[in-house]
Design an enzyme around this catalytic site. Structure first.
Site, PDB file in Angstrom:
ATOM      1  N   LYS A  20       0.829  -1.208   0.000  1.00 18.55           N
ATOM      2  CA  LYS A  20       0.000   0.000   0.000  1.00 18.55           C
ATOM      3  C   LYS A  20       0.865   1.260   0.000  1.00 18.55           C
ATOM      4  O   LYS A  20       2.074   1.193   0.250  1.00 18.55           O
ATOM      5  CB  LYS A  20      -0.922  -0.050   1.230  1.00 18.55           C
ATOM      6  CG  LYS A  20      -1.849  -1.266   1.230  1.00 18.55           C
ATOM      7  CD  LYS A  20      -2.840  -1.244   2.393  1.00 18.55           C
ATOM      8  CE  LYS A  20      -3.718  -2.474   2.375  1.00 18.55           C
ATOM      9  NZ  LYS A  20      -4.782  -2.430   3.399  1.00 18.55           N
ATOM     10  N   TYR A  60     -12.237  -3.684  -2.867  1.00 14.21           N
ATOM     11  CA  TYR A  60     -12.759  -3.597  -1.498  1.00 14.21           C
ATOM     12  C   TYR A  60     -14.290  -3.556  -1.510  1.00 14.21           C
ATOM     13  O   TYR A  60     -14.900  -2.822  -0.733  1.00 14.21           O
ATOM     14  CB  TYR A  60     -12.177  -2.381  -0.779  1.00 14.21           C
ATOM     15  CG  TYR A  60     -10.717  -2.545  -0.400  1.00 14.21           C
ATOM     16  CD1 TYR A  60     -10.276  -3.695   0.259  1.00 14.21           C
ATOM     17  CD2 TYR A  60      -9.783  -1.557  -0.669  1.00 14.21           C
ATOM     18  CE1 TYR A  60      -8.945  -3.856   0.621  1.00 14.21           C
ATOM     19  CE2 TYR A  60      -8.438  -1.713  -0.306  1.00 14.21           C
ATOM     20  CZ  TYR A  60      -8.036  -2.866   0.335  1.00 14.21           C
ATOM     21  OH  TYR A  60      -6.718  -3.023   0.706  1.00 14.21           O
ATOM     22  N   PHE A  68     -16.012   4.261   6.581  1.00 14.02           N
ATOM     23  CA  PHE A  68     -14.602   4.586   6.333  1.00 14.02           C
ATOM     24  C   PHE A  68     -14.194   4.423   4.869  1.00 14.02           C
ATOM     25  O   PHE A  68     -13.046   4.660   4.512  1.00 14.02           O
ATOM     26  CB  PHE A  68     -13.681   3.733   7.225  1.00 14.02           C
ATOM     27  CG  PHE A  68     -13.808   2.239   7.044  1.00 14.02           C
ATOM     28  CD1 PHE A  68     -13.188   1.599   5.969  1.00 14.02           C
ATOM     29  CD2 PHE A  68     -14.538   1.471   7.941  1.00 14.02           C
ATOM     30  CE1 PHE A  68     -13.297   0.233   5.791  1.00 14.02           C
ATOM     31  CE2 PHE A  68     -14.649   0.094   7.774  1.00 14.02           C
ATOM     32  CZ  PHE A  68     -14.030  -0.523   6.692  1.00 14.02           C
ATOM     33  N   THR A 102      -5.356  -7.235  10.764  1.00 11.21           N
ATOM     34  CA  THR A 102      -5.647  -5.983  10.046  1.00 11.21           C
ATOM     35  C   THR A 102      -5.157  -4.747  10.802  1.00 11.21           C
ATOM     36  O   THR A 102      -4.584  -3.841  10.215  1.00 11.21           O
ATOM     37  CB  THR A 102      -7.175  -5.865   9.806  1.00 11.21           C
ATOM     38  OG1 THR A 102      -7.637  -7.084   9.232  1.00 11.21           O
ATOM     39  CG2 THR A 102      -7.508  -4.713   8.889  1.00 11.21           C
ATOM     40  N   ASN A 123      -2.007   0.142   6.809  1.00  9.78           N
ATOM     41  CA  ASN A 123      -1.431  -1.094   7.363  1.00  9.78           C
ATOM     42  C   ASN A 123      -0.544  -1.867   6.375  1.00  9.78           C
ATOM     43  O   ASN A 123      -0.491  -3.091   6.393  1.00  9.78           O
ATOM     44  CB  ASN A 123      -2.548  -1.974   7.929  1.00  9.78           C
ATOM     45  CG  ASN A 123      -3.557  -2.388   6.873  1.00  9.78           C
ATOM     46  OD1 ASN A 123      -3.408  -2.036   5.695  1.00  9.78           O
ATOM     47  ND2 ASN A 123      -4.560  -3.141   7.251  1.00  9.78           N
ATOM     48  N   HIS A 126      -1.792  -5.555   1.572  1.00 10.56           N
ATOM     49  CA  HIS A 126      -2.987  -6.366   1.335  1.00 10.56           C
ATOM     50  C   HIS A 126      -2.514  -7.774   0.995  1.00 10.56           C
ATOM     51  O   HIS A 126      -1.539  -7.939   0.259  1.00 10.56           O
ATOM     52  CB  HIS A 126      -3.803  -5.827   0.155  1.00 10.56           C
ATOM     53  CG  HIS A 126      -4.812  -6.834  -0.332  1.00 10.56           C
ATOM     54  ND1 HIS A 126      -6.040  -6.988   0.271  1.00 10.56           N
ATOM     55  CD2 HIS A 126      -4.738  -7.787  -1.307  1.00 10.56           C
ATOM     56  CE1 HIS A 126      -6.690  -7.995  -0.329  1.00 10.56           C
ATOM     57  NE2 HIS A 126      -5.913  -8.497  -1.289  1.00 10.56           N
ATOM     58  N   GLU A 137      -8.200 -12.213  -7.315  1.00 15.70           N
ATOM     59  CA  GLU A 137      -7.469 -10.954  -7.142  1.00 15.70           C
ATOM     60  C   GLU A 137      -6.259 -10.862  -8.076  1.00 15.70           C
ATOM     61  O   GLU A 137      -5.993  -9.805  -8.646  1.00 15.70           O
ATOM     62  CB  GLU A 137      -7.047 -10.784  -5.680  1.00 15.70           C
ATOM     63  CG  GLU A 137      -8.257 -10.543  -4.784  1.00 15.70           C
ATOM     64  CD  GLU A 137      -7.920 -10.319  -3.331  1.00 15.70           C
ATOM     65  OE1 GLU A 137      -8.790  -9.804  -2.601  1.00 15.70           O
ATOM     66  OE2 GLU A 137      -6.794 -10.667  -2.898  1.00 15.70           O
TER      67      GLU A 137
HETATM   68  P1  IDP Z   1      -7.501  -7.361   5.656  1.00 14.53           P
HETATM   69  O1  IDP Z   1      -6.737  -6.332   4.866  1.00 14.53           O
HETATM   70  O2  IDP Z   1      -6.754  -7.759   6.914  1.00 14.53           O
HETATM   71  O3  IDP Z   1      -7.935  -8.546   4.836  1.00 14.53           O
HETATM   72  P2  IDP Z   1     -10.228  -6.345   5.498  1.00 14.53           P
HETATM   73  O4  IDP Z   1     -11.273  -6.424   6.555  1.00 14.53           O
HETATM   74  O5  IDP Z   1     -10.416  -7.153   4.263  1.00 14.53           O
HETATM   75  O6  IDP Z   1      -8.820  -6.657   6.208  1.00 14.53           O
HETATM   76  O7  IDP Z   1     -10.111  -4.811   5.124  1.00 14.53           O
HETATM   77  C1  IDP Z   1      -9.444  -4.392   3.961  1.00 14.53           C
HETATM   78  C2  IDP Z   1      -8.727  -3.091   4.258  1.00 14.53           C
HETATM   79  O8  IDP Z   1      -9.675  -2.070   4.553  1.00 14.53           O
HETATM   80  C3  IDP Z   1      -7.812  -3.139   5.498  1.00 14.53           C
HETATM   81  O9  IDP Z   1      -6.564  -3.732   5.246  1.00 14.53           O
HETATM   82  C4  IDP Z   1      -7.716  -1.669   5.840  1.00 14.53           C
HETATM   83  O10 IDP Z   1      -6.787  -0.978   5.008  1.00 14.53           O
HETATM   84  C5  IDP Z   1      -9.144  -1.197   5.536  1.00 14.53           C
HETATM   85  N1  IDP Z   1      -9.988  -1.251   6.733  1.00 14.53           N
HETATM   86  C6  IDP Z   1     -10.563  -2.354   7.290  1.00 14.53           C
HETATM   87  N2  IDP Z   1     -11.282  -2.037   8.385  1.00 14.53           N
HETATM   88  C7  IDP Z   1     -11.150  -0.690   8.528  1.00 14.53           C
HETATM   89  C8  IDP Z   1     -11.677   0.263   9.499  1.00 14.53           C
HETATM   90  O11 IDP Z   1     -12.385  -0.063  10.458  1.00 14.53           O
HETATM   91  N3  IDP Z   1     -11.323   1.567   9.307  1.00 14.53           N
HETATM   92  C9  IDP Z   1     -10.536   1.979   8.258  1.00 14.53           C
HETATM   93  N4  IDP Z   1     -10.048   1.133   7.341  1.00 14.53           N
HETATM   94  C10 IDP Z   1     -10.340  -0.184   7.468  1.00 14.53           C
HETATM   95 MG    MG Z   2      -9.341  -8.669   3.323  1.00 13.01          MG
END
Ligand code: IDP
Ligand code: MG
Length: 157
Positions: A20, A60, A68, A102, A123, A126, A137
């Site tokens: 990212k 996403y 968000f 996450t 974070n 991905h 993907e």
């Molecule tokens: P993952 O990346 O660990 O698979 P997912 O739930 O698929 O987690 O979420 C995708 C991405 O969306 C996360 O990596 C993060 O960048 C963003 N994200 C997830 N939950 C939140 C949130 O509560 N606030 C802001 N961004 C979020």
């Molecule tokens: Mg995910």
């Protein structure tokens, strides 16, 4: 299915990752790739590109209606990203473990997100969460002729 074939004729597992914008801005791309390589994952596809809102909506889709989401799009489009296809035994699960949970604040030290991530949005990485998702993907970002096969007898030193 077009899974890559190793020198032994065994279908190798593939996964998709995306470094990212914060990985690039923080200058930890090399460190993250190094951890993946040390875990015996091979790079079989790699490209740098600028995401668009449309691509974020697809990638996403499970978050499109979350409060968000617009912030996530702004972050994901704030610079180019680096996309990769990795191949290796148990690649999907292995990369998810190396990445950590996450939310970097909850991720253990020693995981990529725990060591370099900022918050639940920012974070670093991905990583596909299942073999089926990985195939969807990686095809979203790579054409067939952009994915290479690991050289058969390759082993780590
Ligand atoms: P993952 O990346 O660990 O698979 P997912 O739930 O698929 O987690 O979420 C995708 C991405 O969306 C996360 O990596 C993060 O960048 C963003 N994200 C997830 N939950 C939140 C949130 O509560 N606030 C802001 N961004 C979020
Ligand atoms: Mg995910």
């Amino acid at each position: 299915m077009d899974h890559a074939i190793s020198g032994l004729g065994v279908a190798m597992e593939r996964t998709f990752i995306l470094l990212k914008p914060d990985a690039i801005k923080k200058g930890v791309v090399g460190e993250v790739i190094s951890r993946l390589e040390k875990a015996n994952l091979s790079i079989v596809g790699m490209k740098m590109l600028q995401l668009t809102e449309e691509m974020c909506r697809e990638h996403y889709a499970h978050h499109v209606n979350k409060p968000f989401f617009q912030g996530l799009v702004k972050f994901m489009c704030s610079s180019a990203v680096i996309c990769m296809v990795l191949e290796g035994d148990g690649a999907v699960e292995k990369v998810r473990e190396l990445a950590g949970p996450t939310d970097p604040k909850k991720a253990p030290k020693g995981t990529i997100r725990g060591d370099f991530g900022t918050d639940v949005q920012v974070n670093i990485i991905h990583a596909s969460d299942s073999k089926d998702t990985a195939e969807v993907e990686l095809r979203r970002f790579f054409r067939d002729d952009e994915i290479f096969h690991r050289i058969g007898s390759f082993t780590k030193k």
